[in-house]
Design a protein around this motif. Sequence first.
Motif, mmCIF file in Angstrom:
data_model
loop_
_atom_site.group_PDB
_atom_site.id
_atom_site.type_symbol
_atom_site.label_atom_id
_atom_site.label_comp_id
_atom_site.label_asym_id
_atom_site.label_seq_id
_atom_site.Cartn_x
_atom_site.Cartn_y
_atom_site.Cartn_z
ATOM 1 N N GLY A 191 1.034 -0.804 0.010
ATOM 2 C CA GLY A 191 -0.107 -0.049 0.215
ATOM 3 C C GLY A 191 1.243 1.281 -0.023
ATOM 4 N N SER A 192 0.626 2.347 0.713
ATOM 5 C CA SER A 192 1.118 3.262 0.757
ATOM 6 C C SER A 192 2.273 3.669 1.672
ATOM 7 C CB SER A 192 0.887 4.369 1.725
ATOM 8 O OG SER A 192 1.036 3.709 3.718
ATOM 9 N N GLY A 193 3.067 2.374 2.499
ATOM 10 C CA GLY A 193 4.227 1.492 2.977
ATOM 11 C C GLY A 193 4.650 2.356 4.255
ATOM 12 N N TYR A 194 2.490 2.896 4.571
ATOM 13 C CA TYR A 194 3.074 3.224 5.892
ATOM 14 C C TYR A 194 2.879 2.438 6.973
ATOM 15 C CZ TYR A 194 1.863 5.108 10.741
ATOM 16 O OH TYR A 194 1.612 5.735 12.224
ATOM 17 N N LEU A 195 2.492 1.130 6.981
ATOM 18 C CA LEU A 195 2.490 -0.147 7.853
ATOM 19 C C LEU A 195 3.877 -0.822 7.622
ATOM 20 C CD1 LEU A 195 1.053 -1.416 10.014
ATOM 21 C CD2 LEU A 195 0.594 -2.600 8.239
ATOM 22 N N THR A 196 4.418 -0.741 6.853
ATOM 23 C CA THR A 196 5.384 -1.130 6.095
ATOM 24 C C THR A 196 6.300 -0.321 7.138
ATOM 25 O OG1 THR A 196 5.073 -1.398 4.411
ATOM 26 C CG2 THR A 196 7.104 -2.456 4.128
ATOM 27 N N ALA A 197 6.360 0.566 7.119
ATOM 28 C CA ALA A 197 7.378 1.436 7.416
ATOM 29 C C ALA A 197 7.379 1.194 9.862
ATOM 30 C CB ALA A 197 7.514 2.710 7.315
ATOM 31 N N CYS A 198 6.585 0.837 10.210
ATOM 32 C CA CYS A 198 5.981 0.940 11.662
ATOM 33 C C CYS A 198 6.820 -0.350 11.675
ATOM 34 C CB CYS A 198 4.727 1.025 11.621
ATOM 35 S SG CYS A 198 3.799 2.570 11.589
ATOM 36 N N LEU A 199 6.078 -1.503 10.912
ATOM 37 C CA LEU A 199 6.600 -3.028 11.023
ATOM 38 C C LEU A 199 8.223 -3.355 11.310
ATOM 39 C CD1 LEU A 199 3.968 -4.564 8.766
ATOM 40 C CD2 LEU A 199 4.188 -5.040 10.876
ATOM 41 N N GLY A 200 9.043 -1.613 10.656
ATOM 42 C CA GLY A 200 10.691 -2.311 10.218
ATOM 43 C C GLY A 200 10.883 -1.166 11.320
ATOM 44 N N GLN A 201 10.430 -0.314 11.715
ATOM 45 C CA GLN A 201 10.800 0.279 13.276
ATOM 46 C C GLN A 201 10.553 -1.324 14.061
ATOM 47 O OE1 GLN A 201 12.614 2.650 11.761
ATOM 48 N NE2 GLN A 201 11.512 4.374 13.333
ATOM 49 N N LEU A 202 10.239 -2.248 14.746
ATOM 50 C CA LEU A 202 9.567 -2.962 15.109
ATOM 51 C C LEU A 202 10.596 -3.854 15.428
ATOM 52 C CD1 LEU A 202 6.506 -2.312 15.981
ATOM 53 C CD2 LEU A 202 7.592 -1.282 17.131
ATOM 54 N N ALA A 203 10.438 -4.236 13.701
ATOM 55 C CA ALA A 203 11.463 -5.884 13.297
ATOM 56 C C ALA A 203 12.495 -5.666 13.278
ATOM 57 C CB ALA A 203 10.324 -5.984 12.369
ATOM 58 N N ARG A 204 13.731 -6.881 12.904
ATOM 59 C CA ARG A 204 14.421 -7.369 11.894
ATOM 60 C C ARG A 204 14.580 -6.512 10.616
ATOM 61 N NH1 ARG A 204 17.512 -11.525 10.535
ATOM 62 N NH2 ARG A 204 15.579 -12.870 10.807
ATOM 63 N N GLU A 205 14.306 -7.497 10.215
ATOM 64 C CA GLU A 205 13.899 -6.906 8.821
ATOM 65 C C GLU A 205 11.930 -7.392 8.227
ATOM 66 O OE1 GLU A 205 14.923 -10.044 5.837
ATOM 67 O OE2 GLU A 205 15.197 -11.944 7.195
ATOM 68 N N VAL A 206 11.769 -7.030 7.302
ATOM 69 C CA VAL A 206 10.501 -6.378 6.116
ATOM 70 C C VAL A 206 10.773 -6.972 5.105
ATOM 71 C CG1 VAL A 206 7.993 -5.588 6.542
ATOM 72 C CG2 VAL A 206 9.233 -5.455 8.283
ATOM 73 N N ILE A 207 9.917 -7.547 4.657
ATOM 74 C CA ILE A 207 9.585 -7.878 2.751
ATOM 75 C C ILE A 207 8.258 -7.558 2.977
ATOM 76 C CG2 ILE A 207 9.816 -9.389 1.499
ATOM 77 C CD1 ILE A 207 11.849 -11.424 2.414
ATOM 78 N N SER A 208 8.279 -6.824 2.113
ATOM 79 C CA SER A 208 7.286 -6.145 1.720
ATOM 80 C C SER A 208 6.631 -6.959 -0.051
ATOM 81 C CB SER A 208 6.512 -4.931 1.743
ATOM 82 O OG SER A 208 4.799 -4.602 2.071
ATOM 83 N N ILE A 209 5.115 -7.089 -0.371
ATOM 84 C CA ILE A 209 4.983 -7.658 -1.138
ATOM 85 C C ILE A 209 3.367 -6.853 -1.597
ATOM 86 C CG2 ILE A 209 4.106 -9.669 -2.871
ATOM 87 C CD1 ILE A 209 6.010 -9.757 -1.673
ATOM 88 N N GLU A 210 3.702 -6.424 -2.843
ATOM 89 C CA GLU A 210 2.823 -5.524 -3.666
ATOM 90 C C GLU A 210 2.358 -5.878 -4.845
ATOM 91 O OE1 GLU A 210 0.524 -3.267 -4.333
ATOM 92 O OE2 GLU A 210 0.619 -2.875 -2.584
ATOM 93 N N LEU A 211 1.374 -6.156 -4.777
ATOM 94 C CA LEU A 211 1.304 -6.557 -6.675
ATOM 95 C C LEU A 211 1.160 -4.989 -7.792
ATOM 96 C CD1 LEU A 211 -0.226 -8.354 -8.153
ATOM 97 C CD2 LEU A 211 -3.161 -7.007 -7.603
ATOM 98 N N HIS A 212 0.634 -4.073 -6.970
ATOM 99 C CA HIS A 212 0.786 -2.822 -8.264
ATOM 100 C C HIS A 212 2.131 -2.274 -8.225
ATOM 101 C CE1 HIS A 212 -3.521 -3.367 -8.947
ATOM 102 N NE2 HIS A 212 -3.732 -3.521 -7.368
ATOM 103 N N ALA A 213 2.770 -1.679 -9.676
ATOM 104 C CA ALA A 213 4.131 -2.335 -9.455
ATOM 105 C C ALA A 213 4.588 -0.244 -9.150
ATOM 106 C CB ALA A 213 4.951 -1.719 -10.969
ATOM 107 N N ASP A 214 3.359 0.329 -9.364
ATOM 108 C CA ASP A 214 3.647 2.008 -9.121
ATOM 109 C C ASP A 214 3.130 2.271 -7.868
ATOM 110 O OD1 ASP A 214 0.654 1.379 -9.509
ATOM 111 O OD2 ASP A 214 -0.302 3.038 -9.703
ATOM 112 N N LEU A 215 2.489 1.345 -7.093
ATOM 113 C CA LEU A 215 2.070 1.369 -5.300
ATOM 114 C C LEU A 215 3.782 0.454 -4.452
ATOM 115 C CD1 LEU A 215 -1.302 -0.147 -4.504
ATOM 116 C CD2 LEU A 215 -0.109 2.925 -4.873
#
Length: 217
Positions: free
Chosen positions: A89-113
Motif C-alpha cells: 500500500g502506502s508503505g506506512y505500515l511497512t515503515a512501522c513494522l520496520g521500526q519494530l522488527a529486524r527485517e521486513v519483506i513487503s509484497i505489493e501487486l501494483h508496481a506504481d504503489l
Amino acid sequence: MNIDFARTRETMVEQQVRPWDVLDVRVLDTIGKLPREAFVADDLRNLAYADVELPLGHGQVMMKPVLEGRLLQSLQPQAHESVLEIGTGSGYLTACLGQLAREVISIELHADLADAAQARLAAQAIGNVQVRCADVLSWNPGRSFDVICVTGAMDSLPARFVEWLNPNGRMFIVHGQSPVMDAVLVHRTVNGSRIETLFETDLSYLAGAAPAPAFTL
C-alpha cells in the motif's frame, strides 16, 4: 493552510489509537514518531491523521490509524524477528513494522504503489525493508517468517500463508464477508495452527481474494 503535524500526530495517538485499547509502549512510540503525512498523497496530507481510510488507487485504501495500531499491538513484532507484509500500500505500515522488527519483506501487486512506497521508506531512512512487486496468490517466498501481516481482507483463511510461518509465528488477517469481518491472529503451533479472534471490522479485500458473487434469482 499550515498544519502542525507533530501536534496532530499526538492527538491521533491520544484521542483515536489509545482509547481503542492500544496500550503497548513500543507501538505507541512508533506511531507517535513516524510521520504518517509522508506516506500519503500531497492532496490528502491534511487527512493523514483523520479517523478515515484514505484511497491509494487500484481500489486499495490506507487503513484507519486505529486499525493499524490494533494490528501492530496484536502482532507484537520483536527486534529480532522477520516479517512478511502482504500488501504494501502506502508503505506506512511497512515503515512501522520496520521500526519494530529486524527485517521486513513487503509484497505489493501494483508496481506504481510498490515504487512509491519504496521511495517513501528510503526518504525516512528505513533500510531494513524490501518491497517486491508480485501477486502473492501465486508467489512463493522460499523461506519462512516469524510474523505475517496481511493488510487486505480475504474471504477465507489461506492455509498456504500459515505454512510460511516459523514455529510459534503468528499472522494477522481479516477474513469473512463485508460489512462484518473478523480480525484474527493465527498462531503456528507444533500440531498445526490456532486461531485467536481479536475484533470485528470491515476492510477492503486483497486483490483476487474477494468472495465469488452470490447467485440470486
